[in-house]
Design a protein around this motif. Structure first.
Motif, short mmCIF file in Angstrom:
data_model
loop_
_atom_site.label_atom_id
_atom_site.label_comp_id
_atom_site.label_asym_id
_atom_site.label_seq_id
_atom_site.Cartn_x
_atom_site.Cartn_y
_atom_site.Cartn_z
N MET A 14 88.45 68.33 24.87
CA MET A 14 89.67 67.59 25.11
C MET A 14 90.66 68.51 25.81
SD MET A 14 92.19 65.69 22.40
CE MET A 14 92.84 67.04 21.46
N SER A 15 91.14 68.06 26.95
CA SER A 15 92.14 68.82 27.69
C SER A 15 93.34 67.91 27.93
CB SER A 15 91.55 69.29 29.02
OG SER A 15 92.57 69.82 29.83
N VAL A 16 94.47 68.30 27.38
CA VAL A 16 95.71 67.55 27.57
C VAL A 16 96.72 68.50 28.19
CG1 VAL A 16 97.53 66.21 26.48
CG2 VAL A 16 95.21 66.10 25.57
N THR A 17 97.21 68.14 29.38
CA THR A 17 98.19 68.96 30.07
C THR A 17 99.49 68.19 30.22
OG1 THR A 17 97.33 68.25 32.21
CG2 THR A 17 96.46 70.31 31.31
N ILE A 18 100.52 68.90 30.67
CA ILE A 18 101.85 68.33 30.84
C ILE A 18 102.23 68.41 32.31
CG2 ILE A 18 104.29 68.61 30.26
CD1 ILE A 18 103.36 69.88 27.61
N GLY A 19 102.84 67.35 32.82
CA GLY A 19 103.28 67.35 34.21
C GLY A 19 104.50 66.49 34.40
N ARG A 20 104.99 66.51 35.62
CA ARG A 20 106.10 65.62 35.99
C ARG A 20 105.54 64.49 36.82
NH1 ARG A 20 110.68 67.22 38.83
NH2 ARG A 20 111.74 65.56 37.72
N VAL A 21 106.08 63.32 36.67
CA VAL A 21 105.59 62.14 37.36
C VAL A 21 105.69 62.29 38.87
CG1 VAL A 21 107.75 60.84 37.34
CG2 VAL A 21 105.59 59.62 37.22
N TYR A 22 106.59 63.14 39.34
CA TYR A 22 106.81 63.31 40.77
C TYR A 22 105.80 64.28 41.42
CZ TYR A 22 111.12 61.14 39.23
OH TYR A 22 112.03 60.30 38.67
N ASP A 23 105.00 64.95 40.60
CA ASP A 23 104.00 65.90 41.10
C ASP A 23 102.77 65.17 41.63
OD1 ASP A 23 105.70 67.87 40.15
OD2 ASP A 23 104.56 68.17 38.29
N ASP A 24 101.98 65.88 42.42
CA ASP A 24 100.71 65.33 42.89
C ASP A 24 99.75 65.16 41.71
OD1 ASP A 24 101.55 65.27 45.54
OD2 ASP A 24 100.83 67.31 45.93
N PRO A 44 96.40 65.64 39.85
CA PRO A 44 95.22 66.50 39.89
C PRO A 44 93.95 65.65 39.90
CG PRO A 44 96.66 67.07 38.04
CD PRO A 44 97.16 65.79 38.63
N PRO A 45 92.91 66.09 40.59
CA PRO A 45 91.68 65.29 40.63
C PRO A 45 90.99 65.24 39.27
CG PRO A 45 91.39 67.41 41.75
CD PRO A 45 92.83 67.31 41.37
N GLY A 46 90.43 64.08 38.96
CA GLY A 46 89.65 63.91 37.75
C GLY A 46 90.45 63.83 36.46
N VAL A 47 91.73 63.57 36.57
CA VAL A 47 92.60 63.53 35.39
C VAL A 47 93.17 62.13 35.23
CG1 VAL A 47 94.79 64.39 34.47
CG2 VAL A 47 93.21 65.97 35.55
N THR A 48 93.22 61.66 34.00
CA THR A 48 93.89 60.40 33.69
C THR A 48 95.33 60.73 33.38
OG1 THR A 48 91.88 59.45 32.76
CG2 THR A 48 93.95 58.41 32.14
N ARG A 49 96.24 60.14 34.13
CA ARG A 49 97.67 60.39 33.90
C ARG A 49 98.25 59.30 33.03
NH1 ARG A 49 101.49 62.20 38.63
NH2 ARG A 49 101.67 64.27 37.76
N ALA A 104 91.95 61.09 25.49
CA ALA A 104 91.70 62.52 25.62
C ALA A 104 90.30 62.91 25.13
CB ALA A 104 92.76 63.30 24.86
N GLU A 105 89.75 62.15 24.22
CA GLU A 105 88.39 62.42 23.74
C GLU A 105 87.34 62.12 24.79
OE1 GLU A 105 88.11 60.18 20.12
OE2 GLU A 105 89.33 61.63 18.99
N HIS A 106 87.72 61.32 25.79
CA HIS A 106 86.76 60.91 26.82
C HIS A 106 87.00 61.56 28.17
CE1 HIS A 106 86.16 58.06 23.65
NE2 HIS A 106 85.16 57.52 24.26
N GLY A 107 87.95 62.48 28.26
CA GLY A 107 88.22 63.15 29.53
C GLY A 107 89.56 63.85 29.53
N ASP A 108 89.85 64.47 30.65
CA ASP A 108 91.10 65.21 30.79
C ASP A 108 92.27 64.24 30.99
OD1 ASP A 108 89.68 67.56 30.61
OD2 ASP A 108 89.48 67.78 32.78
N VAL A 116 101.72 66.51 22.63
CA VAL A 116 100.54 67.36 22.79
C VAL A 116 100.22 68.07 21.48
CG1 VAL A 116 99.63 69.41 23.98
CG2 VAL A 116 100.85 67.67 25.28
N GLU A 117 101.22 68.59 20.79
CA GLU A 117 100.99 69.25 19.50
C GLU A 117 100.42 68.28 18.48
OE1 GLU A 117 104.58 71.11 18.17
OE2 GLU A 117 104.72 72.39 19.95
N GLU A 118 100.88 67.06 18.48
CA GLU A 118 100.38 66.06 17.53
C GLU A 118 98.95 65.64 17.82
OE1 GLU A 118 101.90 64.80 14.67
OE2 GLU A 118 103.28 66.43 15.06
N LEU A 119 98.54 65.74 19.08
CA LEU A 119 97.16 65.39 19.44
C LEU A 119 96.22 66.45 18.91
CD1 LEU A 119 97.63 64.10 23.07
CD2 LEU A 119 97.14 62.75 21.04
#
Length: 113
Positions: free
Chosen positions: A1-11, A13-18, A87-91, A110-113
């Motif tokens: 499980m990979s959970v990252t943080i971003g801003r909605v205005y950013d590009d 990333p490939p292969g990520v569910t936003r 998150a269990e099924h992808g980034d 993210v901490e709660e996940l």
């Protein structure tokens, strides 16, 4: 499980569910914008808590405590479970429109996940 943080205005990333985790729709972004992905406003802090906090760094510790209480029940707990399942099924990248995501609700989710 990979959970990252971003801003909605950013590009996107490939292969990520936003997942947008703000209660309000971001300014300057049209509905259907590919940078959004899914919108899970139910996981966001309540309107009362969001308005009280107003991203004031001096209130961050109390905001974190109150928001964790909210995440423990109701629609927010159910929405958190949905994000956990994603998150269990992808980034997953949790996104926000705030200028400083570090003092937003996103790191708490993210901490709660």
């Amino acid at each position: 499980m990979s959970v990252t943080i971003g801003r909605v205005y950013d590009d996107v990333p490939p292969g990520v569910t936003r997942v947008l985790v703000d209660r309000l729709w971001p300014r300057g972004i049209r509905k259907g914008d590919p940078r959004i992905g899914q919108w899970c406003k139910e996981v966001a802090p309540s309107s009362d808590l969001r308005q009280w906090y107003h991203h004031d760094p001096a209130k961050h510790d109390e905001f974190t405590r109150r928001y964790r209480d909210e995440l423990g029940s109701g629609e927010q707990a159910a929405a958190l479970a949905c994000i956990r399942q994603l998150a269990e099924h992808g980034d997953v990248e949790l996104v926000t429109a705030t200028k400083d995501p570090a003092i937003s609700e996103v790191p708490i989710i993210v901490e709660e996940l």
